[in-house]
Write an enzyme that holds these catalytic residues in place. Sequence first.
Site, mmCIF file in Angstrom:
data_model
loop_
_atom_site.group_PDB
_atom_site.id
_atom_site.type_symbol
_atom_site.label_atom_id
_atom_site.label_comp_id
_atom_site.label_asym_id
_atom_site.label_seq_id
_atom_site.Cartn_x
_atom_site.Cartn_y
_atom_site.Cartn_z
ATOM 1 N N LYS A 81 6.183 14.434 42.653
ATOM 2 C CA LYS A 81 5.947 14.298 44.101
ATOM 3 C C LYS A 81 5.496 12.880 44.446
ATOM 4 C CE LYS A 81 2.721 17.535 44.147
ATOM 5 N NZ LYS A 81 2.689 17.946 42.740
ATOM 6 N N ARG A 89 -2.353 23.373 49.210
ATOM 7 C CA ARG A 89 -2.323 23.997 47.882
ATOM 8 C C ARG A 89 -2.861 25.421 47.913
ATOM 9 N NH1 ARG A 89 -2.795 18.604 44.858
ATOM 10 N NH2 ARG A 89 -2.945 19.097 42.667
ATOM 11 N N ARG A 110 -4.883 9.035 33.841
ATOM 12 C CA ARG A 110 -5.911 9.704 34.637
ATOM 13 C C ARG A 110 -6.768 10.553 33.721
ATOM 14 N NH1 ARG A 110 -2.861 12.564 39.616
ATOM 15 N NH2 ARG A 110 -4.216 14.248 38.955
ATOM 16 N N ARG A 151 -4.594 23.115 35.373
ATOM 17 C CA ARG A 151 -3.959 22.777 36.658
ATOM 18 C C ARG A 151 -2.682 23.586 36.863
ATOM 19 N NH1 ARG A 151 -3.969 16.924 35.088
ATOM 20 N NH2 ARG A 151 -2.600 16.393 36.807
HETATM 21 P P1 AMP Z 1 -3.351 15.513 42.243
HETATM 22 O O1 AMP Z 1 -3.449 14.032 42.191
HETATM 23 O O2 AMP Z 1 -2.575 16.015 43.423
HETATM 24 O O3 AMP Z 1 -2.875 16.104 40.935
HETATM 25 O O4 AMP Z 1 -4.837 16.062 42.457
HETATM 26 C C1 AMP Z 1 -5.861 15.808 41.506
HETATM 27 C C2 AMP Z 1 -7.003 16.765 41.697
HETATM 28 O O5 AMP Z 1 -7.585 16.561 43.012
HETATM 29 C C3 AMP Z 1 -6.636 18.237 41.666
HETATM 30 O O6 AMP Z 1 -6.580 18.759 40.350
HETATM 31 C C4 AMP Z 1 -7.775 18.834 42.483
HETATM 32 O O7 AMP Z 1 -8.978 18.917 41.739
HETATM 33 C C5 AMP Z 1 -7.980 17.793 43.583
HETATM 34 N N1 AMP Z 1 -7.083 18.074 44.741
HETATM 35 C C6 AMP Z 1 -6.072 17.305 45.213
HETATM 36 N N2 AMP Z 1 -5.475 17.861 46.274
HETATM 37 C C7 AMP Z 1 -6.114 19.039 46.485
HETATM 38 C C8 AMP Z 1 -5.958 20.087 47.419
HETATM 39 N N3 AMP Z 1 -5.003 20.055 48.352
HETATM 40 N N4 AMP Z 1 -6.815 21.151 47.331
HETATM 41 C C9 AMP Z 1 -7.788 21.198 46.411
HETATM 42 N N5 AMP Z 1 -7.974 20.244 45.481
HETATM 43 C C10 AMP Z 1 -7.158 19.161 45.514
#
Ligand code: AMP
Length: 210
Positions: A14, A89, A157, A168
């Site tokens: 994405k 999400r 990360r 996740r």
């Molecule tokens: P991502 O970079 O999208 O993989 O997000 C990294 C982490 O940020 C996730 O594993 C969650 O802990 C938090 N996070 C990001 N977006 C959301 C969301 N829409 N709802 C809840 N937690 C989020």
Amino acid sequence: MKRIVLFGAPGAGKGSVADLLSVRLSFPTISTGDLVRAEIRGQTEIGRKVQEITARGELVPDPVIIGMLDRRVKQADVKSGYILDGFPRTPAQAQALAALPADEERAVFLDVGEDVVVERLLGRLTCQKCGAIYNRKGKMPAQAGVCNRCGGTVAARSDDNEDSIRQRLQVYLRETQPVIDYYKQKGLLRTIDGVGTVEEVFARLLEALA
Ligand code: AMP
């Protein structure tokens, strides 16, 4: 105001296609993961609260993440549209999003198998400053550890480790899959094959949005 929502498992690509789409459309990408990481880096009150949750691969509580999105969409650069990467999400987030005005909304699901996403996430390197994405087995920065785009530090990360990745993916199936099904049932979702190079997937995305 146009809204484009990108769905897909962690590692589905994405962020990579959102970067290209953002340049093409001159809309900002709002990555809620980047917003969360900025709070953690800044050691703000929110950042300190969500640090552990994010490291474990769990979701930040709905009211916190919805509040962060609300503040971000009010900023001046979000005038004509925005691309969402990583939001909504959960069903509560989908509801909150539906309450935000948009003249046109498009949603695209990047379909990628679990084995591919695990391999991508284990190889992924991310700029800690601007969020640009690289991969040990694909596009690497011209100078090791230095972002081509902003000169920031490029590294894995902290949540791109096996335990957190597994967590996740489980959270994704449990919490986010119902949201995707909801968009599908409503006839709002286009699905594209997310396997291939970033350029190939981006071409499919443009076709889906045409
Ligand atoms: P991502 O970079 O999208 O993989 O997000 C990294 C982490 O940020 C996730 O594993 C969650 O802990 C938090 N996070 C990001 N977006 C959301 C969301 N829409 N709802 C809840 N937690 C989020």
